[in-house]
Scaffold this motif. Structure first.
Motif, short mmCIF file in Angstrom:
data_model
loop_
_atom_site.label_atom_id
_atom_site.label_comp_id
_atom_site.label_asym_id
_atom_site.label_seq_id
_atom_site.Cartn_x
_atom_site.Cartn_y
_atom_site.Cartn_z
N MET A 73 0.83 -1.20 0.00
CA MET A 73 0.00 0.00 0.00
C MET A 73 0.87 1.25 0.00
O MET A 73 0.58 2.24 -0.67
N ASN A 74 1.98 1.19 0.74
CA ASN A 74 2.90 2.31 0.74
C ASN A 74 3.56 2.48 -0.63
O ASN A 74 3.84 3.60 -1.06
N ALA A 75 3.79 1.36 -1.34
CA ALA A 75 4.34 1.45 -2.69
C ALA A 75 3.37 2.21 -3.59
O ALA A 75 3.79 3.04 -4.42
N GLY A 76 2.07 1.97 -3.40
CA GLY A 76 1.07 2.70 -4.16
C GLY A 76 1.08 4.18 -3.82
O GLY A 76 0.94 5.04 -4.71
N SER A 77 1.26 4.50 -2.53
CA SER A 77 1.32 5.89 -2.10
C SER A 77 2.54 6.59 -2.68
O SER A 77 2.47 7.76 -3.09
N THR A 78 3.67 5.87 -2.74
CA THR A 78 4.89 6.44 -3.31
C THR A 78 4.71 6.70 -4.80
O THR A 78 5.11 7.76 -5.32
N LEU A 79 4.09 5.75 -5.50
CA LEU A 79 3.83 5.92 -6.92
C LEU A 79 2.90 7.11 -7.16
O LEU A 79 3.06 7.84 -8.13
N TYR A 80 1.96 7.29 -6.24
CA TYR A 80 1.02 8.41 -6.36
C TYR A 80 1.74 9.75 -6.32
O TYR A 80 1.37 10.70 -7.02
N GLN A 81 2.79 9.85 -5.50
CA GLN A 81 3.55 11.10 -5.42
C GLN A 81 4.25 11.40 -6.75
O GLN A 81 4.44 12.56 -7.11
N LEU A 82 4.60 10.35 -7.48
CA LEU A 82 5.32 10.52 -8.74
C LEU A 82 4.37 10.73 -9.91
O LEU A 82 4.65 11.54 -10.81
N MET A 83 3.24 10.00 -9.90
CA MET A 83 2.30 10.06 -11.03
C MET A 83 0.86 10.12 -10.53
O MET A 83 0.10 9.16 -10.68
N PRO A 84 0.47 11.21 -9.90
CA PRO A 84 -0.86 11.27 -9.29
C PRO A 84 -2.01 11.06 -10.28
O PRO A 84 -2.97 10.34 -9.97
N ARG A 85 -1.93 11.66 -11.44
CA ARG A 85 -3.03 11.53 -12.40
C ARG A 85 -3.17 10.08 -12.87
O ARG A 85 -4.30 9.57 -12.99
N VAL A 86 -2.07 9.43 -13.11
CA VAL A 86 -2.11 8.03 -13.56
C VAL A 86 -2.71 7.15 -12.48
O VAL A 86 -3.57 6.30 -12.76
N VAL A 87 -2.27 7.33 -11.24
CA VAL A 87 -2.78 6.50 -10.15
C VAL A 87 -4.27 6.76 -9.93
O VAL A 87 -5.04 5.82 -9.71
N GLU A 88 -4.69 8.01 -9.98
CA GLU A 88 -6.12 8.32 -9.80
C GLU A 88 -6.96 7.69 -10.90
O GLU A 88 -8.07 7.22 -10.66
N THR A 89 -6.42 7.68 -12.13
CA THR A 89 -7.14 7.08 -13.25
C THR A 89 -7.22 5.57 -13.11
O THR A 89 -8.28 4.97 -13.25
N LEU A 90 -6.07 4.96 -12.80
CA LEU A 90 -6.04 3.50 -12.66
C LEU A 90 -6.76 3.03 -11.40
O LEU A 90 -7.33 1.95 -11.37
N GLY A 91 -6.72 3.88 -10.36
CA GLY A 91 -7.36 3.52 -9.10
C GLY A 91 -8.86 3.37 -9.24
O GLY A 91 -9.46 2.46 -8.68
N GLY A 92 -9.43 4.33 -9.98
CA GLY A 92 -10.85 4.29 -10.32
C GLY A 92 -11.76 3.66 -9.28
O GLY A 92 -11.97 4.19 -8.19
N LYS A 93 -12.28 2.49 -9.61
CA LYS A 93 -13.25 1.79 -8.77
C LYS A 93 -12.69 1.42 -7.41
O LYS A 93 -13.40 1.48 -6.40
N SER A 94 -11.40 1.04 -7.35
CA SER A 94 -10.82 0.61 -6.08
C SER A 94 -10.77 1.75 -5.06
O SER A 94 -10.76 1.52 -3.85
#
Length: 263
Positions: A238-259
Motif C-alpha cells: 500500500m505504501n508502494a502505491g502511495s509512493t507511486l502516487y507522489q510521482l504520477m498522481p493523475r495516472v494513479v487516480e485514473t487507474l485507481g478508479g473503482k478501487s
C-alpha cells in the motif's frame, strides 16, 4: 533485556484497538504503559487485563485530547506520579467516511480537534521536558490516508496529511536535540475505528481481506520504540502505491478508479 524495560510509555487512545494492544506489548517487554483515553471504565478493563497477563500495573488517566486544558492537567499529573515520560504514542483519533458536501461541520471540527490539535497538544505537553533532558521518542500514528486521499475520506485524510506535515517539521526541529520523531502510516486496521467511520459496513466488507491486524501493527510499533525509525509504513504494497502516487498522481487516480470508491 528489552530496551524499553522500565521506560514510561504514554499511549493516547489506549482504551481499545491498537492502543490497548500497544499497552499490552509494552508491558510484556517490562515497560510501563500509561493509559490515556476518554472512557475511564474501559481503561480500567485494559489495566486489569494487562496486570493479569504480565504483572505490570499500568496507570491510567481519563483524557479528552481535544480539550487543551485537560491535556495540560493530565500530563502534569503523569509527571508528578511517574517523574518522567520516555516515549509518547499519539494514537487517539477517529474518522467519519462521508462525502464532504454532506459533512456535518461539527464533525469536521471534532476530527481536527482530536486527530491534529489533540496530537499537537499532547506533544507540546511532553516536548519541553524531553528537550531539557536531551532524549525522548514521539510516535505519531498517522495513516496511509495521509499520503493518498480517496473519496469519502477527504476530511479524515486532511487530518492525517496535517499529522504528517507536523511530524516532518517537528522531526527537523529536534533532530540534533536528542528527541526522535516517528510517524506510523498503516492501512486499514481491524479495530472498532470502523464502527463510527463506516456505519454502512460497506467499506469493511469490501476491504476486509486486506485489513491489518492490530496485533501485527502493535508489534511493529514496539519494534520501532526499541529501534527508532523515521517512518513505519504498513503494509508495504500500500505504501508502494502511495509512493507511486507522489510521482504520477493523475495516472494513479485514473487507474485507481473503482478501487478508490470502496466506501
Amino acid at each position: 533485556m528489552s530496551s524499553i524495560e522500565n521506560k514510561v510509555v504514554v499511549i493516547t487512545g489506549a482504551s481499545g484497538g491498537l492502543g490497548a494492544h500497544l499497552a499490552m506489548d509494552v508491558a510484556k517487554r517490562k515497560g510501563i504503559p500509561v493509559l490515556l483515553a476518554r472512557r475511564e471504565e474501559q481503561l480500567k478493563i485494559v489495566q486489569d487485563t494487562i496486570f493479569q497477563e504480565t504483572g505490570v500495573k499500568a496507570p491510567y488517566y481519563a483524557l479528552d485530547v481535544s480539550k487543551q486544558e485537560n491535556v495540560q492537567g493530565v500530563f502534569q499529573r503523569v509527571f508528578i506520579d511517574l517523574k518522567e515520560i520516555h516515549i509518547l504514542v499519539n494514537n487517539a483519533g477517529f474518522g467519519v467516511f462521508e462525502e464532504f458536501a454532506e459533512a456535518d461541520w461539527q464533525t469536521v471540527e471534532s476530527m481536527f480537534s482530536t486527530n491534529v490539535l489533540g496530537l499537537m497538544a499532547c506533544t507540546q505537553a511532553v516536548l519541553p521536558y524531553m528537550l531539557q533532558k536531551g532524549s525522548g521518542h514521539i510516535i505519531n500514528i498517522a495513516s496511509q490516508a495521509g499520503k493518498i486521499s480517496t473519496p469519502k475520506s477527504s476530511v479524515y485524510a486532511a487530518t492525517k496529511h496535517a499529522v504528517l506535515g507536523f511530524s516532518n517539521g517537528l522531526r527537523l526541529e529536534v533532530a540534533h536535540k536528542g528527541v526522535v520523531v516517528t510517524t506510523v502510516n498503516p492501512g486499514p486496521i481491524a479495530t472498532d475505528f470502523f464502527t463510527l467511520a463506516d456505519q454502512s459496513g460497506n467499506y469493511v466488507k469490501n476491504i476486509q481481506k486486506f485489513m491489518l491486524q492490530p496485533s501485527h501493527v502493535s508489534k511493529k510499533v514496539v519494534e520501532a520504540m526499541e529501534h527508532p525509525v523515521r517512518e513505519l509504513n504498513l503494509p508495504w504494497w500500500m505504501n508502494a502505491g502511495s509512493t507511486l502516487y507522489q510521482l504520477m498522481p493523475r495516472v494513479v487516480e485514473t487507474l485507481g478508479g473503482k478501487s478508490f470508491r470502496q466506501k
